[in-house]
Design an enzyme around this catalytic site. Structure first.
Site, PDB file in Angstrom:
ATOM      1  CB  SER A 187      -0.903   0.015   1.238  1.00  0.00           C
ATOM      2  OG  SER A 187      -1.538   1.274   1.396  1.00  0.00           O
ATOM      3  CE1 TYR A 200      -4.178  -2.534   4.614  1.00  0.00           C
ATOM      4  CE2 TYR A 200      -3.354  -0.318   4.200  1.00  0.00           C
ATOM      5  CZ  TYR A 200      -3.822  -1.525   3.729  1.00  0.00           C
ATOM      6  OH  TYR A 200      -3.933  -1.738   2.378  1.00  0.00           O
TER       7      TYR A 200
END
Length: 318
Positions: A187, A200
């Site tokens: 990401s 995350y």
């Protein structure tokens, strides 16, 4: 004095050369088909099968379709059988390629022995480690995450353990054949410390570091192992934002990202996301981590999620 002049001239020349090389490397990203060309048989030459985790929707679904369109048979994996079966039917109808469905929940502890049994006889040329989870769509502080103990376990299992285990399952066959491609989906949030999505972001840093280490270990065996780190893609995890130059549809993002498979051990997947990564790493963290900036970011996501739910409710009532 002449020595000082020589020193400054040398320093200036070094800076010019350094940034000149960086500019050249950046311009290569503008023309991936020119600098990193792929033959029409590139993916099928890696092996018969592509394995895609988290393939029931979003980026994973788009990778499964794209690789089937390249002529590969695909294994699609997720925890929702009904959705997987529908995706499988659509891939078969559109491409005519074989599709194998494996239903599994990657947040659970003991799922990989069965997965390995189902994959052991397949000639796997491509692995896409896409499955992942957010602890909360709304960005929040670590201690504010609901069911924190269980969420920690689920996130490590899904975002960290699964990636490592799937590499362990597929790498031996690739090493024996001397070819293969592993794409590990990270990401853009991993490019800097990312408060409010801390866990995350940290899990995606693991994805990047393990990928880069494995690429160094196995590149001389003809295996490409690459991290793909998208920013905005219109998926459920990103509350289906409207698409634009920066926020791409899953299909557009995957189409662009596959052009960079030979571009190195990490790519942001599209030129706009490459620019975003550069900008985020250029802005001082003191600015990005200011409480006013974090609060504005949190409010923005809340408003977008709220609009999405309101629109969905309105559409449902029509």
């Amino acid at each position: 004095m002449e020595l000082m002049d020589l020193l400054f001239i040398s320093l200036g020349a070094s800076v010019v050369v350094y940034y000149g090389v960086k500019l050249l490397l950046f311009t290569r990203m503008l023309f991936p088909n020119l600098w990193f060309p792929l033959s029409k048989t590139f993916f099928t030459s890696m092996g018969e099968w592509a394995v895609v985790t988290g393939a029931s929707e979003g980026i994973g679904r788009a990778y499964a379709f794209a690789l089937a369109e390249q002529g590969m048979s695909v294994v699609i994996m997720s925890r929702t059988k009904v959705t997987l079966d529908q995706v499988a039917k659509e891939i078969v109808d559109k491409t005519g390629q074989k599709v194998k469905v494996i239903v599994t929940d990657f947040t659970q502890e003991e799922v990989f022995n069965e997965i390995e049994d189902q994959l052991k006889d397949l000639n796997i040329g491509v692995l896409v480690n896409n499955v992942g989870m957010l602890p909360s769509v709304i960005p929040c502080k670590f201690l504010d995450i609901a069911d924190l103990d269980q969420t920690i376990t689920s996130m490590i299992n899904c975002n960290v353990k699964t990636m490592a285990k799937m590499c362990k399952i597929t790498l031996p066959g690739m090493e024996n054949r001397g070819k293969g491609v592993i794409l590990n989906i990270s990401s853009g949030a991993a490019c800097i410390p990312f408060p409010l999505y801390s866990m995350y972001s940290a899990s995606k840093v693991f994805v990047e570091r393990l990928s880069q280490g494995l690429q160094t270990e196995y590149k001389d065996r003809g295996i490409i192992i690459q991290t793909v780190a998208p920013f905005g893609v219109s998926t459920r995890m990103a509350f289906y934002q409207e698409t634009n130059l920066v926020t791409l549809s899953p299909e557009d993002f995957v189409k662009k990202s596959l052009q960079y498979v030979r571009a190195g051990d990490k790519t942001y997947g599209s030129i706009y996301h490459i620019v975003m990564g550069w900008l985020l790493q250029t802005i001082p963290l003191k600015v990005l981590h200011a409480q006013s900036v974090l609060q504005s970011f949190q409010d923005y996501v809340k408003s977008k999620v709220g609009q999405r739910f309101t629109t969905s409710a309105s559409n449902a009532s029509i």
